[in-house]
Design an enzyme around this catalytic site. Structure first.
Site, PDB file in Angstrom:
ATOM      1  CB  SER A  52      -0.880   0.173   0.580  1.00  0.00           C
ATOM      2  OG  SER A  52      -2.468   1.039   1.027  1.00  0.00           O
ATOM      3  CD  GLU A  76      -5.169  -3.767  -4.129  1.00  0.00           C
ATOM      4  OE1 GLU A  76      -5.244  -3.874  -3.039  1.00  0.00           O
ATOM      5  OE2 GLU A  76      -4.005  -4.399  -4.842  1.00  0.00           O
ATOM      6  CG  HIS A 134      -5.463  -2.265  -0.098  1.00  0.00           C
ATOM      7  ND1 HIS A 134      -4.660  -2.493  -0.965  1.00  0.00           N
ATOM      8  CD2 HIS A 134      -4.919  -1.551   1.571  1.00  0.00           C
ATOM      9  CE1 HIS A 134      -3.905  -1.550  -0.343  1.00  0.00           C
ATOM     10  NE2 HIS A 134      -4.155  -1.487   0.617  1.00  0.00           N
TER      11      HIS A 134
END
Length: 500
Positions: free
Chosen positions: A184, A312, A408
């Site tokens: 990230s 995601e 995610h």
């Protein structure tokens, strides 16, 4: 005196004492730079002063100032934010082990190496030295100020890598086999470091997980600074903002995020998924976006492993309270703001004719923020005559009722092997299924093999677009998100401008 249970290592600044845990030596809270406060506030990191005697390295350093988020922000006191931690299976300086340096994520706003999901014990058991670090976040790390260096958070990461270069041999590591890793915002930091001239030569390999495509122009970053200063009632100058205590700034970032739609006409797409801070393409610390720099060959000598998860955005839909409740209006706004090109919304609907509004909403959000930036990073590396390996995590985790799929952050517990500790472990399920243990072993094995040799176990990405898919049945296939790839084929991830 040192003992087997409390080993000591001499660094270039002084001696640190750690402890043995499960057969590995662990050192926590080692300062790699001076505390960035007082006269060093908003300055580039300065080398840590040496010390006499032995410093205890048994506890994580205090987290950099940050807002509370999802119940994950750790507590701590003190201003020694710039610390790192080391796990090593062998303290022999001649061991020459590969080194993994982990940069935490958190939207450039939150994050800390002391979180339980970043415990490096399982990774180190694979025969690597694992280093995790803290760096300045939010305005402290990325606010644009005349008279202060831009991208102070990135400069902190460079300073930590310099510490690794100068000290890691004493912990059994090989300074010529350093791999920088992040997910990230950590993945965005890894991508940025590939383009930062001051980081050149500090790492041989890079693993970028779920790279965000948000990099700011100086004009946009300066306008965010002006908004932060107005929120505080001060001028947007170095002198005035230096009078604001560090622990007050995170609340300002939160306030800007909460009301970010006020600046939609000026800031554009970052107001859709509130992102008030990101690396700034300032022309000095960061001369170009990672994609531009890699095309120009800036990292052709660095082996790159990059990828993303399939779903995601689903975690953010849950956090935003829209999972299962996305309206046609929300989908239309997302497509209008994020889809590439003037007719992007139409092209998305035509490319996915059977998709529901919710599916389109998640697709365009995931593609804009993480999936396509990650893919384009691999393609930019190839264009610059470098080598890249590409992956996608598609395993649908059973945690939280299985509603989030391969969302995610799912890769974090799998890569570290921490399937029962830390917030991301909730995605795995309790108890972790056998598939999670198997996948974790596969990812850890691939990452450590890549750090050691540059080969994660599958062919490099090329014109055939070979991609390693991590699922219950592992496979190497053509890139699975081909429809999205074609939609974004002609898009350039440039520095985001100030619109008005």
């Amino acid at each position: 005196m040192p003992s087997e249970s409390e080993p000591e290592v001499r660094t270039v600044s002084g001696v640190v004492r750690g402890r043995r845990e499960a057969g590995r030596a662990v050192f926590r809270g080692i300062s790699y730079a001076e505390p960035p406060v007082g006269d060093l506030r908003f300055a580039a990191p300065q080398p840590v002063r040496g010390w006499d005697g032995v410093r205890q390295a048994l506890a994580f350093g205090p987290p950099p100032p940050q807002p509370g988020a999802f119940g994950t922000s750790p507590r701590g006191t003190g201003d020694d934010w710039l610390t790192l931690n080391v796990w090593t299976p062998d303290l022999d300086p001649a061991a020459g082990l590969p080194v993994l340096v982990w940069i935490p994520g958190g939207g450039y706003l939150v994050g800390c190496s002391g979180l339980p999901e970043y415990d490096g014990g399982h990774l180190a058991a694979g025969g690597t030295v694992v280093v995790t670090l803290n760096y300045r976040l939010g305005f402290e790390g990325f606010g644009q100020l005349d008279g202060a260096p831009a991208n102070r958070g990135l400069l902190d990461q460079v300073a930590a890598l310099e510490w690794v270069r100068d000290n890691i041999r004493a912990f059994g590591g090989d300074p010529d086999r350093v791999t920088v890793v992040g997910q990230s915002a950590g993945g965005g930091s890894v991508a940025a470091l590939l383009a930062v001239p001051r980081a050149a030569g500090l790492f041989r390999r890079a693993v970028a997980q779920s790279v965000p495509g948000t990099f700011f122009s100086p004009g946009l970053a300066a306008d965010v600074t002006a908004a932060c200063a107005a929120e505080l009632g001060v001028r947007p100058t170095l002198a005035d903002l230096s009078t604001v205590p560090p622990d007050r700034l995170p609340a300002v970032g939160q306030a800007i995020s909460a009301g970010i739609v006020r600046w939609r006409e000026r800031w554009g797409s970052i107001t859709h998924r509130p992102i008030p801070f990101a690396p700034v393409v300032d022309g000095d610390v960061l001369p170009a976006t990672p994609w531009r720099a890699l095309v120009d060959g800036a990292a052709r000598d660095v082996d790159l492993l990059v990828g993303h998860t399939r779903d995601e955005h689903r975690l953010f839909s849950l956090l935003d309270g829209v999972l299962g409740q996305v309206t046609p209006e929300q989908t239309g706004t997302a497509l209008r703001m994020l889809a590439p090109g003037p007719d992007g919304a139409r092209r998305y609907r035509e490319a996915f004719p059977d998709a529901t509004d919710e599916q389109l909403y998640e697709l365009v959000n995931a593609d804009w923020l993480f999936r396509m930036p990650s893919l384009h990073l691999a393609e930019a590396q190839l264009a610059g005559c470098g080598r890249a390996h590409l992956y996608e995590l598609t395993w649908a985790a059973p945690g939280l009722g299985g509603a989030l799929g391969a969302c995610h952050g799912l890769d974090v517990p799998l890569v570290f092997g921490n399937l029962t500790s830390g917030q991301p472990a909730m995605l795995i399920g309790d108890p972790p299924p056998a598939a999670a243990h198997e996948l974790s072993g596969q990812l850890r094995g691939a990452w450590t093999a890549f750090a050691a040799t540059g080969d994660p176990g599958w062919p490099a990405y090329d014109a055939g677009r070979g991609t390693r898919v991590f699922d219950e049945r592992p496979a190497v296939v053509a890139y699975p998100e081909e429809t999205s790839r074609l939609l974004w084929r002609d898009h350039t991830f440039a520095a985001l401008p100030l619109l008005a």
